[in-house]
Design an enzyme around this catalytic site. Structure first.
Site, PDB file in Angstrom:
ATOM      1  N   THR A 191     -26.897 -15.824  27.426  1.00 17.13           N
ATOM      2  CA  THR A 191     -28.029 -16.449  26.752  1.00 17.13           C
ATOM      3  C   THR A 191     -29.296 -16.177  27.546  1.00 17.13           C
ATOM      4  OG1 THR A 191     -27.692 -18.467  28.009  1.00 17.13           O
ATOM      5  CG2 THR A 191     -26.633 -18.342  25.854  1.00 17.13           C
ATOM      6  N   GLU A 336     -25.306 -17.516  20.698  1.00 12.60           N
ATOM      7  CA  GLU A 336     -24.037 -18.244  20.519  1.00 12.60           C
ATOM      8  C   GLU A 336     -23.475 -18.124  19.110  1.00 12.60           C
ATOM      9  OE1 GLU A 336     -26.689 -19.264  22.111  1.00 12.60           O
ATOM     10  OE2 GLU A 336     -26.245 -20.719  23.687  1.00 12.60           O
ATOM     11  N   LYS A 441     -43.246 -36.535  21.776  1.00 13.94           N
ATOM     12  CA  LYS A 441     -43.111 -37.906  21.289  1.00 13.94           C
ATOM     13  C   LYS A 441     -44.374 -38.666  21.650  1.00 13.94           C
ATOM     14  CE  LYS A 441     -39.279 -40.690  20.091  1.00 13.94           C
ATOM     15  NZ  LYS A 441     -37.987 -41.237  20.375  1.00 13.94           N
ATOM     16  N   TRP A 446     -42.648 -38.603  16.404  1.00 14.55           N
ATOM     17  CA  TRP A 446     -42.499 -37.197  16.752  1.00 14.55           C
ATOM     18  C   TRP A 446     -43.593 -36.345  16.129  1.00 14.55           C
ATOM     19  CZ3 TRP A 446     -36.592 -35.737  16.267  1.00 14.55           C
ATOM     20  CH2 TRP A 446     -35.892 -36.436  17.255  1.00 14.55           C
TER      21      TRP A 446
HETATM   22  P1  AMP Z   1     -31.437 -16.627  21.515  1.00 23.24           P
HETATM   23  O1  AMP Z   1     -30.043 -16.976  21.808  1.00 23.24           O
HETATM   24  O2  AMP Z   1     -32.176 -16.079  22.679  1.00 23.24           O
HETATM   25  O3  AMP Z   1     -31.592 -15.751  20.315  1.00 23.24           O
HETATM   26  O4  AMP Z   1     -32.184 -17.986  21.169  1.00 23.24           O
HETATM   27  C1  AMP Z   1     -31.781 -18.829  20.134  1.00 23.24           C
HETATM   28  C2  AMP Z   1     -32.862 -19.822  19.838  1.00 23.24           C
HETATM   29  O5  AMP Z   1     -34.019 -19.162  19.316  1.00 23.24           O
HETATM   30  C3  AMP Z   1     -32.508 -20.826  18.765  1.00 23.24           C
HETATM   31  O6  AMP Z   1     -31.723 -21.877  19.254  1.00 23.24           O
HETATM   32  C4  AMP Z   1     -33.881 -21.280  18.314  1.00 23.24           C
HETATM   33  O7  AMP Z   1     -34.448 -22.235  19.185  1.00 23.24           O
HETATM   34  C5  AMP Z   1     -34.699 -20.012  18.411  1.00 23.24           C
HETATM   35  N1  AMP Z   1     -34.790 -19.373  17.099  1.00 23.24           N
HETATM   36  C6  AMP Z   1     -34.081 -18.337  16.644  1.00 23.24           C
HETATM   37  N2  AMP Z   1     -34.468 -18.013  15.395  1.00 23.24           N
HETATM   38  C7  AMP Z   1     -35.439 -18.888  15.049  1.00 23.24           C
HETATM   39  C8  AMP Z   1     -36.237 -19.086  13.883  1.00 23.24           C
HETATM   40  N3  AMP Z   1     -36.119 -18.308  12.826  1.00 23.24           N
HETATM   41  N4  AMP Z   1     -37.119 -20.112  13.893  1.00 23.24           N
HETATM   42  C9  AMP Z   1     -37.249 -20.911  14.966  1.00 23.24           C
HETATM   43  N5  AMP Z   1     -36.538 -20.758  16.084  1.00 23.24           N
HETATM   44  C10 AMP Z   1     -35.642 -19.765  16.136  1.00 23.24           C
END
Ligand code: AMP
Length: 551
Positions: A191, A336, A441, A446
């Site tokens: 990640t 994930e 918050k 929120w």
């Molecule tokens: P990663 O594993 O680096 O791709 O990160 C995943 C995270 O990216 C998710 O849990 C979200 O917080 C954010 N994310 C991915 N796609 C979107 C989206 N379309 N809109 C908002 N946040 C997103």
């Protein structure tokens, strides 16, 4: 009663066999800058894949050993994608944008035995190696660096350096691919979290196969052999969102940007290679949009631009639709979740202005992915489009644990806690308001930083805007807007606040404003709000404070 259906394992090997024979004449094209692009058919890729597997075996890669890649998006990286899992080993894509010690930590945690490195990245990788003691073989793809001392510095006691092409030339053109258990590990990806140590997600052959089939569905990207896909999203970011494997399965061509990632190069490649689907994070398509507006470009071959990784501002989607006739496909996912979790197509029958609330949402839960919302105390909330809670997901391509890391806080009764906060409606549409750790918050209520950002970025003088919560004597926390103005534009906090006030309740309007040159970004192009918060705490942001709006 047992089924009568054959139990053929769903493996990367099966995808490789199918794609490289049935669609042997399809091509993977790799950009070479000003030089002509390199072209390779899937049939040639199939043979080179066998050679790569043989070469890796000759270096001692066996069983489920991890083979890392430290590469751009290119044909050789695709060969690694196919060869390593198909021989039973585990592909481990390393993020070239992390710091050397972070990459070293990740390679060591995964116990990478060999790493394939693009020659252009050798100077960076040389800095990683001192932190990556398990690596015994460095395989260099492409012409080596002019500076021979870089190559010398890679070898060391118990570690040797090889040329990728020499290894392939010396290996046989066929490989005795093993029968694999579809539940065994195919690939791993760490990640890119902004806090804590990166965690390893291990994809199985089965999850990869199912995810690839899913990506080809019409409710996703509808990929067919008529497509030419250009993943600008790096191959180290959740396996280029699964598009490389999906292309093999569908017989779609692949157009790889390699290290030529600036908007002008991306547009040129899309034009000359007649790309039908591009995929990248919002900042990529924002950059391309700015380029198209000033320099123009012919994107008539494009069917869609897939965009995810962070929220895609509505103004960007509308601009592509209105100015260039391109409907973007907004999607949500995580490393994930392989990563496809939800995809934002408007429901059938919805037309005109009514499409936008759907297109700008994070999309509808995608087939096989189940979702639910939970409160702070872990109770399940209604999926009614109103209740706000943390999104939890589960499904056959969602990780149920992390590699050698218990992380119990990330799981809840068999569901993955996404750390994303928002609403979920009866039809499965997700609308995120924040990352849990970015939630603001204020006076017990929120405020959605994503919503404020989305509206701010619609202002013609705003190139980028990030909103963070900062401590406030009276309200506990208040939003601070960090704004990057469009080059040459002059805009005041007062003007931006009244613009925001047209769409956002007054009590949510920020008092604190900061104009910055660039929003800090993570290694995969997301806003890095932790850095902004640190800069604010250290007094490094120049902040204008307006009088609070009357409540
Ligand atoms: P990663 O594993 O680096 O791709 O990160 C995943 C995270 O990216 C998710 O849990 C979200 O917080 C954010 N994310 C991915 N796609 C979107 C989206 N379309 N809109 C908002 N946040 C997103």
């Amino acid at each position: 009663m047992d089924s009568t259906i054959m139990d053929s394992p769903l493996t990367v090997t099966a995808m490789m066999r199918y794609g490289t024979t049935i669609f042997g004449d399809r091509e993977v094209v790799t950009c070479a800058g000003d030089a002509p692009s390199r072209r390779r058919t899937y049939a040639a890729l199939g043979e080179r894949t066998a050679r790569l597997a043989g070469a890796l075996r000759s270096l001692g890669v066996d069983a489920d050993q991890r083979v890392g890649t430290f590469m751009w998006n290119n044909a050789e990286h695709l060969e690694a994608y196919v060869a390593i899992p198909s021989m039973g080993a585990v592909l481990h894509t390393l993020n070239i944008r992390l710091s050397a010690d972070q990459v070293g930590y990740i390679a060591t945690h995964a116990e990478d035995y060999a790493v394939i490195v693009d020659a252009s990245l050798l100077p960076l990788f040389a800095k990683v190696l001192p932190h990556a003691q398990t690596v015994k073989h460095v395989i260099v793809s492409g012409a080596g660096p002019a500076d021979e001392s870089v190559l010398d510095s890679l070898a060391g006691p118990g570690r040797s350096v090889h040329s990728y092409e020499d290894l392939l030339a010396a290996a046989p053109g066929t490989f005795d691919w093993p029968e694999l258990d579809e539940r065994s590990a195919a690939a791993m990806c760490y990640t890119s979290g902004t806090t804590g140590l990166p965690k390893g997600v291990v994809y199985s052959h089965r999850s990869t196969y199912l995810h690839s089939l899913g990506a080809c569905l019409g409710n996703a990207f509808g990929i067919t052999e008529r497509d030419r896909i250009m993943p600008v999203v790096p191959q180290f970011h959740a396996n280029a969102w699964g598009l490389a494997y999906a292309a093999l399965l569908a017989g779609a061509g692949l157009v790889m940007p390699d290290r030529f990632m600036v908007p002008a190069a991306i547009v040129k490649l899309m034009e000359t290679e007649k790309v039908t689907i591009g995929a990248g994070v919002p900042t990529i398509w924002q950059g391309v949009l700015a380029h198209l507006r000033t320099a123009g470009g012919d994107l008539s071959s494009l069917r869609t631009l897939v965009c995810g990784g962070s929220a895609l501002p509505e103004v960007v989607q509308r601009a592509y639709a209105d100015e260039f006739g391109i409907v973007m496909t907004h999607a949500w996912g995580m490393t994930e979740t392989s990563p496809l979790g939800s995809i934002a197509h408007e429901p059938a029958g919805v037309t005109g202005e009514a499409v936008w609330p759907y297109r700008v949402s994070q999309g509808r839960l995608f087939c096989t992915v189940e979702g639910r919302l939970t409160s702070d105390s872990g109770e399940v909330l209604p999926s009614d489009g109103k209740a706000v809670g943390e999104l939890e997901v589960r499904g056959p391509w969602v990780t149920g644990s992390y590699y050698l890391d218990d992380a119990p806080e990330k799981f809840h009764d068999g569901w993955l806690r996404t750390g994303d906060v928002g609403t979920l409606d009866e039809a499965g549409f997700i609308r995120l308001t924040d990352r849990a750790k970015d939630v603001i918050k204020s006076g017990g209520e929120w405020i959605s930083s994503m919503e404020l950002e989305n509206v701010l970025m619609a202002h013609p003088s705003v190139a980028e805007a990030a909103v963070i919560g900062v401590p406030d004597e009276q309200w506990g926390e208040r939003p601070l807007a960090a704004v990057v103005p469009v080059a040459g534009a002059v805009v005041t906090p007062e003007e931006l606040r009244s613009f925001l006030g047209e769409q956002v309740p007054r009590w949510q309007l920020p008092e604190r404003w900061s104009f910055i040159d660039e929003v800090p970004k993570t290694s995969v192009g997301k806003f890095k709000k932790t850095t902004l918060r640190e800069q604010y705490a250290a007094g490094e942001l120049q902040v204008t404070r307006l009088e609070p709006p009357p409540r």
